[in-house]
Design a protein around this motif. Sequence first.
Motif, PDB file in Angstrom:
ATOM      1  N   ALA A  41      41.285  43.201  43.501  1.00 51.94           N
ATOM      2  CA  ALA A  41      40.004  42.955  42.840  1.00 51.94           C
ATOM      3  C   ALA A  41      38.833  43.367  43.724  1.00 51.94           C
ATOM      4  CB  ALA A  41      39.892  41.472  42.479  1.00 51.94           C
ATOM      5  N   ILE A  42      38.896  43.055  45.000  1.00 47.83           N
ATOM      6  CA  ILE A  42      37.807  43.411  45.907  1.00 47.83           C
ATOM      7  C   ILE A  42      37.688  44.915  46.046  1.00 47.83           C
ATOM      8  CG2 ILE A  42      37.066  43.321  48.322  1.00 47.83           C
ATOM      9  CD1 ILE A  42      38.211  40.462  48.403  1.00 47.83           C
ATOM     10  N   THR A  43      38.814  45.596  46.230  1.00 44.58           N
ATOM     11  CA  THR A  43      38.770  47.055  46.344  1.00 44.58           C
ATOM     12  C   THR A  43      38.196  47.676  45.071  1.00 44.58           C
ATOM     13  OG1 THR A  43      40.684  47.098  47.848  1.00 44.58           O
ATOM     14  CG2 THR A  43      40.155  49.137  46.696  1.00 44.58           C
ATOM     15  N   GLY A  44      38.702  47.255  43.916  1.00 45.03           N
ATOM     16  CA  GLY A  44      38.262  47.846  42.658  1.00 45.03           C
ATOM     17  C   GLY A  44      36.818  47.557  42.327  1.00 45.03           C
ATOM     18  N   ARG A  45      36.399  46.305  42.448  1.00 44.45           N
ATOM     19  CA  ARG A  45      35.033  45.937  42.093  1.00 44.45           C
ATOM     20  C   ARG A  45      34.014  46.544  43.049  1.00 44.45           C
ATOM     21  NH1 ARG A  45      36.123  39.476  41.162  1.00 44.45           N
ATOM     22  NH2 ARG A  45      37.745  39.697  39.548  1.00 44.45           N
ATOM     23  N   SER A  46      34.352  46.580  44.335  1.00 44.68           N
ATOM     24  CA  SER A  46      33.409  47.159  45.301  1.00 44.68           C
ATOM     25  C   SER A  46      33.253  48.658  45.075  1.00 44.68           C
ATOM     26  CB  SER A  46      33.871  46.875  46.731  1.00 44.68           C
ATOM     27  OG  SER A  46      35.119  47.495  47.003  1.00 44.68           O
TER      28      SER A  46
END
Length: 435
Positions: free
Chosen positions: A181-186
């Motif tokens: 989630a962090i990789t994708g959203r960022s």
Amino acid sequence: MARLSHRLIATALATASALTAGACSAGPPVRAPGRTTITFWTMPFWIGRPNNLKHLIEDFNASQSSIDVQLTVLDWQTGRETIKKAVLDGRGPDVWLANNGLELDLLTAARLAPLDTLGYTAEDLGRFRPMVKVNEYQGRLYGAPLYFDVNVLLYRKDILQQYGFPTPPTTWDELKSTAAAITGRSAAAGKKVMGWQFKGMDDHLNAINPTWESFLCQAGGTLTSPDFKASTQNTEAGRTAMTYMKSFYTDRTSATGTSALNGFVDGEVAMFSFYQSVISDIAAGNEKTKGKWAVAPMPVGPKSGCSAVGGHSLVARAGLPDPEAAGTFMRWLGSPSTSAQFMEFHGIFPYDTAKVPRETKVVVDSTYNTDPSWAAITTQFDRSTPDLLLQDRHAFQARWDAQKADVVAGVDGRTPVDQALRSIDGKVGKELNGG
């Protein structure tokens, strides 16, 4: 095991010549009149403050009327091999710094002195935490721990909170979903932050060894058979661990080649795992990291929450003319009061706090209570067992070399998982069976 390099090692190496006063790695010691000379070789393990070790030795010598310790500080890159070669050649130091777990060939060749021949009493040995078993061989202890290391989860509180995660992940599934989630959203927001990095898939390849062994352990795997005669990584547990690690790169949650530590300090990596002594490097980031990060126990895998254990111990050469003098120095340098000082760089206190002097217990308890990192560190340490280190000492170098090559290749997709695991077992198995 703490077979690691740190950013601060450069500082330590720069001071090594000052510490040794030009001492070389071998040669006869200069005898002090009327005193027993003990030669002590070490690497600069006091992270960030290498001069502290020199001062400790000076304090010991000043306190003694019949013992004089001569200090030689070696670098991390070559120091361990320098010591081992010198000991096997019969020209090594009297006392030296060793990895917890100890070198099997030095044990089998009877080059190490059991602690009970150096003046350690049953009471002395009984003060250590049960993890001291990592230094046991055929029922006797050969290494006196200065401190332990254990793999923990390091995470950026600011980044996790920014993306809606108020607490760190506690399981493999949560780790994967949080990181993704962090990789994708960022990335979607225009400034990509890698949610997770496996230490060792970056600029510090040697770190893949404790990283891999931690995840293998959590999947229920072992390094060897119970009799230490077969390598046992090509198993269902090995496939589970490596397939899980590989999934981070297959789905582009993580990218190989990015420094876990430097990326973490710079806010470009949200989470990674490593020995807790890396905290010193993170704290050196100053305003980049101050108040923005924390420590948690490792996310629990399919079978357990265990992880790799490391750290360092003192050992002495067998057959010393004055073993009591060596033991006197070792008991002093590795005493509860001195070991409490190593908590400054987050070395795990090696003694049972119920069995140390009250004044030392007060210091240790105060350290635990004033730094929130210790709760996670001690939780993780209590989850772990001596098993990995006791297995790892068998064909150690062959295993660590094989894992650096084959685990990385299997995880980044250059080699099929089954092939990578078979390759490790083949290389290590050959060594276990005498080459």
